[in-house]
Design an enzyme around this catalytic site. Structure first.
Site, PDB file in Angstrom:
ATOM      1  N   LYS A   1      -2.479  -2.011  -3.138  1.00  0.00           N
ATOM      2  CA  LYS A   1      -3.550  -1.181  -2.555  1.00  0.00           C
ATOM      3  C   LYS A   1      -3.175   0.285  -2.730  1.00  0.00           C
ATOM      4  CE  LYS A   1      -6.030  -0.233   1.735  1.00  0.00           C
ATOM      5  NZ  LYS A   1      -6.722  -0.829   2.873  1.00  0.00           N
TER       6      LYS A   1
ATOM      7  N   GLU B   1       0.819  -1.223   0.000  1.00  0.00           N
ATOM      8  CA  GLU B   1       0.000   0.000   0.000  1.00  0.00           C
ATOM      9  C   GLU B   1       0.850   1.270   0.000  1.00  0.00           C
ATOM     10  OE1 GLU B   1      -2.799   0.390   3.267  1.00  0.00           O
ATOM     11  OE2 GLU B   1      -3.568   2.271   2.497  1.00  0.00           O
TER      12      GLU B   1
HETATM   13  P1  13P Z   1      -9.446   4.072   3.991  1.00  0.00           P
HETATM   14  O1  13P Z   1     -10.282   3.314   2.996  1.00  0.00           O
HETATM   15  O2  13P Z   1     -10.249   4.692   5.105  1.00  0.00           O
HETATM   16  O3  13P Z   1      -8.461   4.995   3.350  1.00  0.00           O
HETATM   17  O4  13P Z   1      -8.579   2.992   4.776  1.00  0.00           O
HETATM   18  C1  13P Z   1      -7.948   2.010   4.077  1.00  0.00           C
HETATM   19  C2  13P Z   1      -6.687   1.662   4.743  1.00  0.00           C
HETATM   20  O5  13P Z   1      -6.499   0.541   5.132  1.00  0.00           O
HETATM   21  C3  13P Z   1      -5.677   2.710   4.905  1.00  0.00           C
HETATM   22  O6  13P Z   1      -4.465   2.113   5.280  1.00  0.00           O
END
Ligand code: 13P
Length: 333
Positions: free
Chosen positions: A216, A174
């Site tokens: 992500k 991510e």
């Molecule tokens: P959000 O969808 O609230 O951005 O959170 C996703 C997430 O896991 C952020 O690390």
């Protein structure tokens, strides 16, 4: 199951991921917004509401847990891991330990948590986790992000992903380019492209199996302080950016919501899935706020609201699932 099989199951048709891995500090902010005290028992009760929502497994493939949560139990004595498995949902775990200053910067952050990670992964595997998450944050501003911040975060993401695969789990990689700021959509495109380019360079360098991981990312979207773009423009720019940077071997891209409203996160994901452009990956969601905002609001910490809050949560999950399948419309809101 092999990591490739787990990866596929996480982006199965019609399904996506619930990010319920808010750290103690972050969940406190969410509870503050509804005037609920953030005690360990209240956090447990709230997560029980989500995980026991009847039939959530129809829309949700996996749930990302926080260290405290993976050790907690539902009121009937079953661990949350067992509760999720019974719903047909794969338990996952956030393994980064938050951020530290990047090279002395007051704004730029690097994510930490590599030290001792291999040992922690073994424990999480034994507790039932089959996938993991590590979030890096990239901030857009004057003179930032710097190449150094992007490079260091990309390297750490790749090291993390390698450890996770060695532990028999699927890494969710991510790199989040934040929506904070008043930059326009093209600036977000440019920074996202640069970030993803570097991330995949490092993933390859570290020998991470691209068919056993999920990306992500943020959508390519204007900053919060800028006028909004139409979902079609967000979709086109997002896919164009990924075509340039994300190898086709990656089985799936699961977007974060990053501060978009519940409705926006569905409209934009739907536009991405209905776009007629080449898209070699599954395009799904791994939403935190966009799956939980109205659920929290309905719950308000009250036991007699649990049933209604679960209905709201299931409704949001169903709508995100529809968007993931490209069949969402405002009429079904
Ligand atoms: P959000 O969808 O609230 O951005 O959170 C996703 C997430 O896991 C952020 O690390």
């Amino acid at each position: 199951m092999t990591i490739q099989e787990i990866t596929k199951s996480l982006v199965a048709p019609g399904k996506g991921i619930l990010a319920a891995d808010e750290s103690t500090g972050t969940i406190q902010k969410r509870f503050d917004s509804i005037g609920v005290e953030s005690t360990e028992e209240m956090r447990r009760a709230y997560r029980e509401l989500l995980f026991t929502a009847p039939g959530m497994g129809d829309y949700i493939s996996g749930v990302i847990l926080y260290d405290e949560t993976i050790r907690q139990r539902a009121s009937d004595g079953h661990t949350f891991v067992t509760v999720l498995e019974k719903q047909g949902v794969v338990p996952g775990i956030k393994v980064d330990l938050g951020t530290e200053s990047c090279d002395g910067s007051e704004i730029e952050k690097c994510t930490k948590g590599l030290e001792g990670l291999d040992e922690r992964l073994k424990e999480y595997y034994n507790l039932g986790a089959r996938f993991a998450k590590w979030r890096a944050v990239i901030t857009i501003g004057e003179g930032i992000p710097t190449d150094g911040c992007i490079a260091e975060n990309a390297k750490r993401l790749a090291q993390y992903a390698k450890y996770v695969q060695e532990a028999g789990m699927v890494p969710i990689v991510e790199p989040e380019v934040l929506m904070d700021g008043d930059h326009d959509i093209d600036r977000c495109y440019e920074v996202t492209k640069k970030t993803l380019g570097k991330v995949f360079e490092e993933l390859r360098l570290h020998g991470v199996a691209l068919d056993g991981m999920l990306l992500k990312p943020n959508m390519v979207i204007p900053g919060k302080g800028s006028p909004k773009s139409r979902p079609e423009e967000i979709a086109e720019k997002t896919i164009a950016c990924f075509i340039e940077t994300v190898p086709a071997e990656v089985p799936g891209i699961v977007f974060l919501s990053g501060g978009q409203s519940e409705k926006e996160a569905c409209e934009n994901l739907n536009a991405i899935n209905t776009l007629s452009m080449e898209k070699p990956w599954e395009l799904s969601f791994s939403y935190g706020r966009a799956l939980q905002a109205s659920t929290l609001d309905t719950w308000h910490g009250k036991e007699d609201q649990v049933g209604s809050a679960q209905e709201v949560f299931l409704h949001r999950a169903k709508l995100a699932s529809a968007a993931r399948s490209g069949i969402y419309s405002l009429d079904i809101e």
